[in-house]
Design an enzyme around this catalytic site. Structure first.
Site, PDB file in Angstrom:
ATOM      1  N   ASP A  48       0.750  -1.384  -0.035  1.00 32.75           N
ATOM      2  CA  ASP A  48       0.161  -0.013   0.053  1.00 32.75           C
ATOM      3  C   ASP A  48       0.905   1.281   0.031  1.00 32.75           C
ATOM      4  OD1 ASP A  48      -2.593   1.421   0.313  1.00 32.75           O
ATOM      5  OD2 ASP A  48      -1.899   2.034   2.166  1.00 32.75           O
ATOM      6  N   HIS A 105      -8.451   3.780   3.298  1.00 33.84           N
ATOM      7  CA  HIS A 105      -8.804   4.414   4.616  1.00 33.84           C
ATOM      8  C   HIS A 105     -10.169   4.269   4.883  1.00 33.84           C
ATOM      9  CE1 HIS A 105      -4.956   5.823   3.789  1.00 33.84           C
ATOM     10  NE2 HIS A 105      -4.722   6.500   5.213  1.00 33.84           N
TER      11      HIS A 105
HETATM   12  N1  DGL Z   1      -4.006   3.885  -0.540  1.00 31.26           N
HETATM   13  C1  DGL Z   1      -4.697   4.936  -1.045  1.00 31.26           C
HETATM   14  C2  DGL Z   1      -5.759   4.307  -1.771  1.00 31.26           C
HETATM   15  O1  DGL Z   1      -6.382   3.241  -1.475  1.00 31.26           O
HETATM   16  C3  DGL Z   1      -4.973   6.141  -0.471  1.00 31.26           C
HETATM   17  C4  DGL Z   1      -3.988   6.990   0.149  1.00 31.26           C
HETATM   18  C5  DGL Z   1      -3.188   7.570  -0.961  1.00 31.26           C
HETATM   19  O2  DGL Z   1      -3.558   8.554  -1.344  1.00 31.26           O
HETATM   20  O3  DGL Z   1      -1.851   7.107  -1.234  1.00 31.26           O
HETATM   21  O4  DGL Z   1      -6.219   4.816  -3.058  1.00 31.26           O
END
Ligand code: DGL
Length: 249
Positions: free
Chosen positions: A7, A183
């Site tokens: 992630d 999130h």
């Molecule tokens: N992990 C990102 C998503 O699921 C959210 C946070 C980011 O912008 O990196 O798109």
């Protein structure tokens, strides 16, 4: 079986939580690119470059498959990741769409997609949903939800104001809401209170369902070992994991 989970930061822990709960893997090697988060404001070339670097890091752990928990990286980097990996690479968008299809029999159902700016601009969720016959789709990038969640404000006035701001033009509660950002599952309760009666699609549960139905993965282990890695502030990631995965690790 050992899985790598990647992630852009801590958000992928929501997907990790579903993987641990469903006992699919003996070991999860988690990498959060905390030094370079957010990905959701970056352009496609950068997202692909960072994702490939994360893949190279995770190759060191002899993983059997890679789950891209980040919706933004799933939207842009899957093809390149697959070209560069000798194991299966799964993103969360196709599973999220399949979970939506399994939830909504009526193709006239209304669907709200929530994601980062980059995910929404990519049009990936929208494209796949249109291919499945759904036309009543709204997509939104409520960018402030990401820092609000990272502040641990899962309820209260700040989140409420942000929801009122982003959702002000939505006049009818959607039949389903795709939580197309790692999130957003953490504010499920608040979103459900705001949009009463809407079904929420969670990337973590969706990837579990996908692996179980399409790849016949079954619960195998009682005790998943979780190894956490991050490009910055590993201690912070550990603390977040302790809170978000409270009863699991
Ligand atoms: N992990 C990102 C998503 O699921 C959210 C946070 C980011 O912008 O990196 O798109």
């Amino acid at each position: 079986m050992k899985v790598g989970v990647f992630d852009s930061g801590v958000g992928g822990l929501t997907v990790t939580k579903s993987l641990i709960e469903h006992k699919l893997f003996d070991e999860i090697v988690y990498f959060g690119d905390t030094a370079r988060v957010p990905y959701g404001t970056k352009d496609s070339k950068t997202i692909i470059k960072y994702s490939l670097e994360a893949l190279e890091f995770l190759k060191n752990f002899d993983i059997d498959m890679l789950i891209v928990a980040c919706n933004t990286a799933s939207a842009y980097a899957l093809e390149e990741l697959r070209k560069n990996a000798s194991f299966d690479v799964f993103g969360v968008i196709e599973p999220g769409v399949l979970a939506t299809v399994n939830t909504l029999a009526d193709k006239n159902s209304s669907i709200l997609i929530l994601g980062t700016k980059a995910t929404i601009i990519s049009g990936q969720y929208q494209k796949l949903l249109l291919q499945k016959g759904y036309k009543n789709i709204i997509s939104l990038a409520p960018s402030l939800f990401v820092p609000i969640v990272e502040e641990g404000l899962f309820e209260g006035d700040v989140l409420k104001s942000a929801m009122e701001y982003y959702f002000k033009d939505i006049k009818q509660n959607p039949d389903a809401i795709i939580l197309g950002c790692t999130h957003f599952p953490l504010i499920t309760k608040a979103i459900k209170e705001y949009f009463q009666g809407s079904v929420l699609i969670h990337s973590g549960d969706a990837i579990v369902e996908y692996l179980q139905t399409k790849h016949h993965l079954r619960p195998k282990t009682d005790n998943t070992i979780l190894k956490l890695f991050a490009s910055d502030n590993l201690e912070g990631v550990r603390k977040t994991a302790k809170t978000w995965l409270r009863e699991l690790v």
